[in-house]
Design a protein around this motif. Structure first.
Motif: not given
Length: 308
Positions: A104-107, A129-138, A229-233
């Motif tokens: 996944a990636f964010a634009l 896990e999906r929520e963690a990835i969402l938080a990382h991209e956000l 982004a990892d830390d923020r997630a």
């Protein structure tokens, strides 16, 4: 061939003379430094924004993805809504496409974000896990990381262009002599072997090395933003192991196949100093190790929980 060589020599000499006169004119009548700086800065900013906006649209169009609505994935959008309340970002659009690997990636940014998911990613991740990835991209959207990267490369191109400007007369002169003499001698394909080309090579090599050095700095900043982004997630979700498990699944899938994302992201997992310096993303093992250390530090039991 003698006529062609003479014509080439004249054309390149005229180009060298014109660029030299332009450079002398700018030296004799220099613009106000503040005005020049503001003008260059404004041009770079506008060019970066246009590149960012049109580049984003072009990338999304090239992916051929499908935007999904809340009614199509209610659980995912419920997670997005909960994360949105805890982060300074509005709900982004969600696009699903065939990226070749689960990723996944964010634009975009805070108010115009787009999250792009590979179709298979949503199937392989558990809800946490999906929520963690969402938080990382956000987190990337929250920090405008995509625009900052675009702006950085625009600044890089501007610096290289400004450095090449005073070198243009010399480059035109050297190239004209080499190409013109090669045609006059009846060997047009050997113009790069002319001894005067040494000057050309040294000049371009110096600018190239500077460009590589600035690129290394930009890539280092990109890797730091991944850690951030990892830390923020983790700060938002409170589950570092969930993000670690998600990254491990993505890493294993990426090792088996290469897809579109391999052209978007450069991982630093391969051995070699240059590979790591030019990587946009830190090694996946390093990211996972940081998350495990975070989980261990937060754990009351004081022991590491495996993510296998």
């Amino acid at each position: 061939m003698w006529l062609v060589g003479t014509a080439l020599l004249v054309v390149y000499l005229l180009a060298a003379l014109l660029t030299y006169e332009l450079f002398v004119y700018l030296l004799e009548r220099p613009p106000d430094p503040l005005t020049a700086l503001l003008t260059i800065g404004l041009v770079v900013l506008v060019a970066s924004y246009l590149s960012y906006r049109f580049g984003t649209r072009q990338l999304l169009a090239g992916l051929g993805g499908i935007e999904i609505r809340p009614r199509n994935a209610p659980a995912l959008f419920d997670q997005l809504d909960r994360l949105e309340q805890r982060m300074t970002v509005e709900r982004p659009r969600v696009v699903v496409a065939d990226l070749g690997v689960p990723n996944a990636f964010a634009l975009g940014g805070v108010r115009s974000g787009v999250l792009v998911f590979d179709r298979s990613l949503l199937r392989v991740l558990s809800p946490d896990e999906r929520e963690a990835i969402l938080a990382h991209e956000l987190a990337h959207l929250e920090s405008y990381d995509a625009f900052v990267q675009t702006l950085s490369y625009s600044v890089l191109r501007t610096i290289v262009g400004l450095l090449l400007l005073p070198l243009l007369p010399l480059l035109f002169l050297v190239t004209g002599i080499a190409r013109g003499l090669a045609w006059i001698r009846g060997r047009p394909g050997e113009w790069t072997r002319n001894p005067v080309m040494v000057v050309y090579y040294w000049a371009t090599l110096s600018v190239t090395l500077l460009a590589i050095g600035l690129t290394v700095l930009i890539r280092a900043h990109s890797r730091r933003r991944e850690y951030a982004a990892d830390d923020r997630a983790v700060e938002i979700t409170g589950r570092p192991l969930a993000l670690a498990r998600a990254l491990r699944k993505i890493d294993r899938a990426t090792e088996r196949q290469r897809g579109l994302l391999s052209t978007l992201y450069v991982q630093g997992d391969d051995e070699g100093v240059l590979t790591r310096l030019l990587s946009t993303h830190p090694p996946m093992d390093d990211r996972i190790e940081r998350l495990l250390d975070r989980a261990e530090a937060d754990s009351l039991r004081g022991r590491r929980v495996p993510i296998e």
